[in-house]
Motif scaffolding. Structure first.
Motif, PDB file in Angstrom:
ATOM      1  N   GLN A 161      31.259  36.230  26.870  1.00 60.64           N
ATOM      2  CA  GLN A 161      32.402  35.300  27.167  1.00 60.64           C
ATOM      3  C   GLN A 161      33.418  36.007  27.963  1.00 60.64           C
ATOM      4  OE1 GLN A 161      33.056  31.703  26.636  1.00 60.64           O
ATOM      5  NE2 GLN A 161      34.217  32.805  28.162  1.00 60.64           N
ATOM      6  N   ALA A 162      33.730  37.360  27.549  1.00 63.34           N
ATOM      7  CA  ALA A 162      34.775  38.090  28.303  1.00 63.34           C
ATOM      8  C   ALA A 162      34.266  38.417  29.655  1.00 63.34           C
ATOM      9  CB  ALA A 162      35.156  39.312  27.430  1.00 63.34           C
ATOM     10  N   THR A 163      32.889  38.696  29.643  1.00 63.44           N
ATOM     11  CA  THR A 163      32.307  39.209  31.139  1.00 63.44           C
ATOM     12  C   THR A 163      32.909  38.059  31.977  1.00 63.44           C
ATOM     13  OG1 THR A 163      30.670  40.740  30.119  1.00 63.44           O
ATOM     14  CG2 THR A 163      30.550  39.787  32.421  1.00 63.44           C
ATOM     15  N   GLU A 164      32.389  36.977  31.662  1.00 65.47           N
ATOM     16  CA  GLU A 164      32.480  35.612  32.393  1.00 65.47           C
ATOM     17  C   GLU A 164      34.037  35.525  32.807  1.00 65.47           C
ATOM     18  OE1 GLU A 164      31.069  31.016  32.848  1.00 65.47           O
ATOM     19  OE2 GLU A 164      30.115  32.538  31.515  1.00 65.47           O
ATOM     20  N   THR A 165      34.924  35.643  31.680  1.00 65.33           N
ATOM     21  CA  THR A 165      36.064  35.220  31.886  1.00 65.33           C
ATOM     22  C   THR A 165      36.826  36.138  32.762  1.00 65.33           C
ATOM     23  OG1 THR A 165      36.675  34.168  29.593  1.00 65.33           O
ATOM     24  CG2 THR A 165      38.440  35.177  30.701  1.00 65.33           C
ATOM     25  N   ILE A 166      36.596  37.412  33.008  1.00 66.04           N
ATOM     26  CA  ILE A 166      37.125  38.596  33.603  1.00 66.04           C
ATOM     27  C   ILE A 166      36.746  38.260  35.055  1.00 66.04           C
ATOM     28  CG2 ILE A 166      37.271  41.069  34.193  1.00 66.04           C
ATOM     29  CD1 ILE A 166      37.236  41.342  31.188  1.00 66.04           C
ATOM     30  N   ALA A 180      37.251  43.949  43.463  1.00 68.19           N
ATOM     31  CA  ALA A 180      37.060  43.599  42.271  1.00 68.19           C
ATOM     32  C   ALA A 180      36.384  44.593  41.467  1.00 68.19           C
ATOM     33  CB  ALA A 180      36.308  42.127  42.279  1.00 68.19           C
ATOM     34  N   ALA A 181      35.123  45.212  42.208  1.00 65.03           N
ATOM     35  CA  ALA A 181      34.424  46.237  41.753  1.00 65.03           C
ATOM     36  C   ALA A 181      35.206  47.646  41.312  1.00 65.03           C
ATOM     37  CB  ALA A 181      33.225  46.700  42.541  1.00 65.03           C
ATOM     38  N   GLY A 182      36.119  47.965  41.930  1.00 57.54           N
ATOM     39  CA  GLY A 182      36.908  48.808  41.654  1.00 57.54           C
ATOM     40  C   GLY A 182      37.949  48.801  40.372  1.00 57.54           C
ATOM     41  N   ALA A 183      38.483  47.245  40.665  1.00 58.18           N
ATOM     42  CA  ALA A 183      39.224  46.954  39.443  1.00 58.18           C
ATOM     43  C   ALA A 183      38.514  46.768  38.050  1.00 58.18           C
ATOM     44  CB  ALA A 183      39.807  45.637  39.585  1.00 58.18           C
ATOM     45  N   ILE A 184      37.271  46.235  38.125  1.00 62.89           N
ATOM     46  CA  ILE A 184      36.360  46.279  37.007  1.00 62.89           C
ATOM     47  C   ILE A 184      36.189  47.856  36.430  1.00 62.89           C
ATOM     48  CG2 ILE A 184      33.960  46.025  36.428  1.00 62.89           C
ATOM     49  CD1 ILE A 184      34.083  43.586  38.215  1.00 62.89           C
ATOM     50  N   THR A 185      35.892  48.601  37.365  1.00 63.84           N
ATOM     51  CA  THR A 185      35.906  49.951  36.840  1.00 63.84           C
ATOM     52  C   THR A 185      36.851  50.579  35.876  1.00 63.84           C
ATOM     53  OG1 THR A 185      34.314  50.499  38.733  1.00 63.84           O
ATOM     54  CG2 THR A 185      35.322  52.543  37.650  1.00 63.84           C
ATOM     55  N   GLN A 186      38.352  50.297  36.676  1.00 67.61           N
ATOM     56  CA  GLN A 186      39.610  50.851  36.199  1.00 67.61           C
ATOM     57  C   GLN A 186      39.571  49.930  34.792  1.00 67.61           C
ATOM     58  OE1 GLN A 186      41.456  52.953  36.914  1.00 67.61           O
ATOM     59  NE2 GLN A 186      41.583  52.825  39.264  1.00 67.61           N
ATOM     60  N   LEU A 187      39.301  48.685  34.575  1.00 67.58           N
ATOM     61  CA  LEU A 187      39.417  48.096  33.365  1.00 67.58           C
ATOM     62  C   LEU A 187      38.491  48.618  32.226  1.00 67.58           C
ATOM     63  CD1 LEU A 187      40.650  45.720  31.696  1.00 67.58           C
ATOM     64  CD2 LEU A 187      38.960  44.103  32.841  1.00 67.58           C
TER      65      LEU A 187
END
Length: 318
Positions: A161-166, A180-187
């Motif tokens: 659920q968190a994966t889809e929401t993010i 988005a890929a860079g931000a996902i890495t940071q998150l």
């Protein structure tokens, strides 16, 4: 000494001939399988081409009624069928298969049970399709959250659920796949570290404003005050993760108001095609057979080199 060298040459040549026979046999099987896949690809391409050409004709007719001012768009839409057909070339099919295997590897590395990896890869692909996101980035996000939320006691349903929401939050934020890929890495790094701060927080603020609003609401502050909380170390992973789960409906509503871009539409198409060819390859075992033979060749290359060296020495001695 010469006799010992001659015996070594004979033994090594016998091993090489046996290896070559096995390799050639596996290569023939692999080639037959690839030809079968390619034939299926041509059939799928023809079907897709027919569908897109039909869509193109309808779109072109509508564009003609809208006037010559947008006539240049007709060629782009008409060329969509050719683009899809070209995307199903043999080399592209191999890339799709590799990308599917890479996704499976990410999931397995995150600790998923081997018998569930294929099912989970398909679920991740569904999330990428629904969020119009890149499959690889979605897989990275899922794998990172799986590892970082274990200590929080999160279950698989919550991680998915968190994966889809993010993913939908970044899409709603209008970010490119690369951003988005860079931000996902940071998150992911922030969640693993136990708190959101610094560059990780900036990535969320810039790439997913909707996500930043959820986190701010969780702490009862404005988005502008999040940096102060981050400096105080209060944006902990458990609170951030909880905010994401609580705000799923809010993100869904914001995402529903967005219109898909061309790039996002191709993300959806690519995800579907990648899964189709990846699962077909799993059923036929083609890429696995090719990979095994290439690895075997690499592992036995020293035998080939020794035969060449000994044979060369023997020839020079004659």
């Amino acid at each position: 000494m010469a006799e010992a060298e001659q015996q070594l040459v004979v033994q090594l040549e016998a091993r090489i001939r046996d290896f070559e026979r096995n390799f050639q046999k596996a290569s023939r099987v692999a080639n037959d399988n690839w030809r079968g896949i390619e034939n299926r690809g041509r059939t799928a391409a023809r079907n897709l081409e027919s569908t897109f050409l039909s869509t193109s004709n309808v779109a072109n007719a509508a564009l003609e009624r809208m006037g010559a001012g947008i006539g240049s768009l007709k060629g782009q839409i008409g060329g969509l069928a050719s683009a899809v057909t070209g995307a199903l070339s043999l080399n592209q099919l191999r890339r799709y298969v590799d990308q599917w295997q890479e996704l499976r590897n990410r999931i397995a590395a995150a600790g998923e049970a081997p018998e569930r990896v294929g099912e989970r890869a398909s679920t991740i692909t569904d999330i990428a399709i629904r969020s119009r996101s890149d499959v690889a980035g979605t897989g990275d996000l899922y794998a990172g959250l799986t590892r970082s939320t274990k200590e929080l006691g999160a279950n698989q349903a919550q991680v998915l659920q968190a994966t889809e929401t993010i993913s939908k939050a970044f899409t709603a934020g209008g970010q490119s796949a690369q951003t988005a890929a860079g931000a996902i890495t940071q998150l992911n790094q922030a969640m693993s570290a136990g708190k959101l701060s610094g560059d990780e927080l900036n990535s969320v603020l810039e790439g997913a404003p909707a996500l930043a609003r959820l986190i701010a609401a969780e702490f009862g502050v404005s988005v502008g005050q999040l940096k102060r909380l981050a400096e105080e170390g209060k944006l902990t992973s458990d609170r951030v993760f909880g905010a994401i789960l609580k705000g799923a409906a809010t993100i869904e509503a914001e995402f529903a108001r967005t219109n898909p871009t061309i790039a996002q539409s191709f993300n959806v198409l690519s995800a579907s095609v990648q899964r189709f060819w990846g699962q077909l390859d799993e059923a036929t075992g083609t890429s696995a057979a090719i990979s095994r033979q290439i690895l075997r060749l690499g592992e036995n290359i020293d035998v080939v080199m020794r035969v060449a060296a000994v044979a060369g020495t023997a020839l020079l001695a004659m």
